[in-house]
Design an enzyme around this catalytic site. Structure first.
Site, PDB file in Angstrom:
ATOM      1  N   GLN C 201       0.858  -1.177   0.000  1.00  0.00           N
ATOM      2  CA  GLN C 201       0.000   0.000   0.000  1.00  0.00           C
ATOM      3  C   GLN C 201       0.900   1.235   0.000  1.00  0.00           C
ATOM      4  O   GLN C 201       1.531   1.555   1.000  1.00  0.00           O
ATOM      5  CB  GLN C 201      -0.929  -0.047   1.213  1.00  0.00           C
ATOM      6  CG  GLN C 201      -1.738  -1.359   1.278  1.00  0.00           C
ATOM      7  CD  GLN C 201      -2.803  -1.455   0.201  1.00  0.00           C
ATOM      8  OE1 GLN C 201      -3.714  -0.635   0.136  1.00  0.00           O
ATOM      9  NE2 GLN C 201      -2.688  -2.448  -0.692  1.00  0.00           N
ATOM     10  N   ARG C 221      -4.330   3.259   5.029  1.00  0.00           N
ATOM     11  CA  ARG C 221      -3.640   4.008   3.987  1.00  0.00           C
ATOM     12  C   ARG C 221      -4.143   3.556   2.614  1.00  0.00           C
ATOM     13  O   ARG C 221      -4.638   2.433   2.439  1.00  0.00           O
ATOM     14  CB  ARG C 221      -2.144   3.791   4.086  1.00  0.00           C
ATOM     15  CG  ARG C 221      -1.732   2.373   3.780  1.00  0.00           C
ATOM     16  CD  ARG C 221      -0.275   2.059   4.172  1.00  0.00           C
ATOM     17  NE  ARG C 221       0.638   2.998   3.629  1.00  0.00           N
ATOM     18  CZ  ARG C 221       1.458   3.756   4.378  1.00  0.00           C
ATOM     19  NH1 ARG C 221       1.470   3.593   5.686  1.00  0.00           N
ATOM     20  NH2 ARG C 221       2.255   4.621   3.822  1.00  0.00           N
ATOM     21  N   ALA C 242     -11.704   1.674   4.980  1.00  0.00           N
ATOM     22  CA  ALA C 242     -10.746   0.931   4.157  1.00  0.00           C
ATOM     23  C   ALA C 242      -9.959   1.865   3.244  1.00  0.00           C
ATOM     24  O   ALA C 242     -10.216   3.073   3.192  1.00  0.00           O
ATOM     25  CB  ALA C 242     -11.481  -0.128   3.350  1.00  0.00           C
ATOM     26  N   HIS C 243      -9.030   1.288   2.507  1.00  0.00           N
ATOM     27  CA  HIS C 243      -8.141   2.099   1.668  1.00  0.00           C
ATOM     28  C   HIS C 243      -8.888   2.830   0.559  1.00  0.00           C
ATOM     29  O   HIS C 243      -9.799   2.306  -0.039  1.00  0.00           O
ATOM     30  CB  HIS C 243      -6.980   1.282   1.091  1.00  0.00           C
ATOM     31  CG  HIS C 243      -7.336   0.003   0.416  1.00  0.00           C
ATOM     32  ND1 HIS C 243      -6.379  -0.829  -0.095  1.00  0.00           N
ATOM     33  CD2 HIS C 243      -8.522  -0.597   0.187  1.00  0.00           C
ATOM     34  CE1 HIS C 243      -6.961  -1.875  -0.623  1.00  0.00           C
ATOM     35  NE2 HIS C 243      -8.250  -1.759  -0.473  1.00  0.00           N
ATOM     36  N   ASN C 244      -8.463   4.056   0.344  1.00  0.00           N
ATOM     37  CA  ASN C 244      -8.948   4.890  -0.755  1.00  0.00           C
ATOM     38  C   ASN C 244     -10.408   5.307  -0.627  1.00  0.00           C
ATOM     39  O   ASN C 244     -11.006   5.798  -1.587  1.00  0.00           O
ATOM     40  CB  ASN C 244      -8.710   4.209  -2.111  1.00  0.00           C
ATOM     41  CG  ASN C 244      -7.220   3.997  -2.336  1.00  0.00           C
ATOM     42  OD1 ASN C 244      -6.701   2.894  -2.206  1.00  0.00           O
ATOM     43  ND2 ASN C 244      -6.528   5.083  -2.602  1.00  0.00           N
TER      44      ASN C 244
END
Lengths: 343, 343, 343
Positions: C201, C221, C242-244
């Site tokens: 990530q 991240r 969660a990511h993004n």
């Protein structure tokens, strides 16, 4: 994070290069919003249209998109672009993240009775108790707690603030993120005249190789035998694994999943976020469970299983939910009608 | 973990021994997979068949199984084998786990204005702020944080990495597992022209005696009055108790339960894993809530309550879920049919 | 916590006082159970009846209740009593909580390559790595971990035991509660012959101003770009981002919510406790989601959305749930009846 030539990437990771190996990229990014310095990838055919519009300097594609990619600029052709992308991120991270030297921070409290391998890094304020065994190349992040007798396999990396309680055995090359707790007591109590009598949890936790566990997730110790997580399992954040659960190899669970005691889950399963699995059930290999579904019975056949009330505008939901509470009666009314209309 | 004679166990925990007191066992284990050195137990009649097949050296049974047990070997007869087993695990843990001496680790930061009882153990890197009161025999695990003015009752044991924020009062003989946070701010904001204005949380948390709280669970401080958890409550891992909730004595909640603000829950309730309780509701004593059910109204009668979409193969679920979104219309169609067929 | 004159409060917070400014109050409390030393408030017309019965020394009311309040004693009249109450709690907390001086505890480990602003407080056993930037007036609580290069805006307060992993940027005046983890790896893996290949990530986390994040919550991240949380967002405890994911300004999420990767959530939304949002969805501004509902499709219109099985006595639920599994067939039976009864 200086830039790299495409030829360097091909050298490291393979693949067939279309275009000049002298072209340089300085970041990896999605097709959308990419510029000439971006190396991007086309993971699914459904994003195909973005291949024409992207400004990416180079795109990783499957052989089926060789022509389309070549028509627009540089490309790397490889059978599985998503896998290539994964390995690219690994190489990129190794290249750009500062290496962290082995050694023991002076504020770490490490028992003289712990066995510490070569190349181990123990960060500030970590605690390693007596009898713990840290394999070669292990990292214990800041504020980590490694209880008495815990075994951590070679190359495993613990982020800051991970607790491994006594009775935990971790395999090699695992990654545990910040806030993880392994080996807290399972939830076991015997009823006794309206009170709860604690069942001391005498088992441990056994975790295989290449397991990753997300931030603030918990894996409880077993009551008598061990809780077991096999090789290659991936758990996301805030996942709860109760005592004596057994998770088969290469199963993945998304965030906020809860698995109750003694459930036995197969290999190569996936469990969607927020799903639950009741205790003492058996889940076969290759079972896939949708997000926020509750597994209330053993699932002995591979396949995709779901059970969640469909979301709707609140007014519509209210009407349907109210009717649902009368559903059984509705069925009886249909039965009555069927009788009536049958000569 | 040397072995013990059965006569020792009988001496400590009572029960009627069938067979020789000189027989030795070295572990407690389930009937399945037990060998001659294993002490096992028959907790439920439904496992009766295992009594014949087990290789356990000795089995704890209820009087109803006296003959069946005697026919196969040594046994301990007791009115409630599961309770006997619970006490056996307690004795076993006390016997086999190394005693941890009282004392203060030199890296712990303990305010001179804290009041520390006799026989207190404060582990490495713990922080105890001014005005905190630790009763006799308390353990503060490594990296524990005991905020200013916090009160911890005698014999309470905090695992490594527990945060008790100012305003927390814990009773006696509690067990808090790693990652628990007590007394963080409740989630209170007043809307103000599209923004949220913080309501400072001025209350505290009051927790009774013999309470156990699982890893990474949270109990928020009250907005004005205290959040209250009465004696003997047991909370599993990753449980969220919001501000001003009141949980009656001896209620137990499984993992991942969430209770919203100011809910008032009775005594002797059980809440299944992942269930939710909305704010400001009242739950009577002896209410039992199924896993992953959402309590949306007060439950004033004891009993078992459920509300979860049944899991199914995805294709079947999809059809039923789609129909469910038309359920209200379906009822109207049935009504129309009823009218039509009624002369 | 000495008492205050009502005139002091009016001076600080405005509002129109009915009754004597010399009257003193020593606590803020709900109408129910209030005594003469309590300052209380009437937030909603539905609690109007309590206005007559309360023993509160003074009540904060809206203009519509001016007469009713004046008839019973002292009152503060203000257009929005709940907002007034929120500000009162802020003033009260500032007045009664001991100020904590700036400075660095000797046990804190602070890199010489970190940039520390004026008036920063770094508590015991905290770790601040190289390149981290702490703005003026920041508090890093005990056992905090501030990774290399992390940026924390002025006035932000981190409770004890918060992890900010490298790649995190926090705005000004944020509040992060104990156990929060920002910037752990997102859950990204590419399938590879039945195994999971880690996608490193490479993105970070970008958090705006005035954001509050509850105990043990996680924000991962990004995979390539950043996970983004805009200004004024409020997240309760045990929330998983969660990511993004992208969360628009002033959106609030209650406890135990989970948001899957790359979901894009609008501004001024509210998400009830335990709800879930699947990945890659878009949620418009001003969408409100009921507790424990799962958002399975983009919601492009403002409004309230729900989807949860209504709770019922278990016996009734069992019948309705069983029928639900046959719902599609039931609809076909109704269709057949309709055909039959149509001439």
């Amino acid at each position: 994070m200086s830039d790299v030539r495409l030829s360097q990437i091909i050298e490291e990771l393979g693949g067939e290069l279309l275009g000049s190996g002298e072209l340089r990229v300085s970041r990896i990014g999605p097709l959308e919003g990419a510029d000439a310095s971006t190396l991007s990838f086309l993971a699914h055919a459904r994003y195909q249209s973005q291949l024409q519009s992207t400004g990416a300097g180079c795109v990783i594609v499957a052989p089926a998109f060789r022509e389309a990619a070549a028509a627009r600029g540089a490309a790397i052709v490889t059978p599985d672009p998503y896998l290539y992308f994964a390995r690219l991120t690994q190489w990129w991270a190794a290249r750009t993240r500062p290496a962290r030297p082995a050694g023991r921070h002076p504020t770490a409290v490490v028992s003289e009775l712990a066995r510490i391998g070569d190349g181990v890094r123990i960060e500030a304020h970590a605690v390693v108790e007596e009898g713990a065994v840290l394999g070669d190349g292990v990292t214990v992040g800041a504020h980590g707690f490694i209880g008495a007798g815990v075994v951590v396999g070679a190359g495993t990396r613990l982020a800051p603030r991970v607790s491994l309680m006594p009775g935990t055995r971790l395999g090699e090359r695992c990654v545990l993120h910040s806030g993880v707790v392994i080996g807290a007591d399972g939830f076991g109590f015997a009823p006794n005249e309206g009170r709860w009598e604690k069942i001391e949890q005498l088992g441990g936790v056994s975790i295989g190789n290449d397991v990753e566990i997300g931030a603030n997730s918990c894996v409880d110790r077993g009551a008598l035998d061990d809780t077991v997580i096999e090789d290659g399992v991936k758990l996301d954040n805030l996942v709860q694994i109760a005592h004596n659960v057994h998770i088969g190899a290469h199963t993945a669970m998304a965030g906020c999943v809860g698995v109750a005691g003694s459930a036995r889950i197969g290999r190569h399963c996936t469990v969607g976020g927020g799903a639950g699995i009741l205790g003492h059930l058996t889940i076969a290999d290759h079972v896939h469970i949708s997000s926020m579904s509750l597994v209330t019975r053993s699932l002995l056949q591979p396949g995709l299983y779901s059970g969640v009330f469909p979301i709707d505008e609140n007014a519509a939901w209210e009407k349907n939910a109210a009717t649902l509470r009368q559903l059984h009666k509705l069925r009886e009314r249909v039965r009555a009608l069927e009788k009536k209309t049958t000569p």
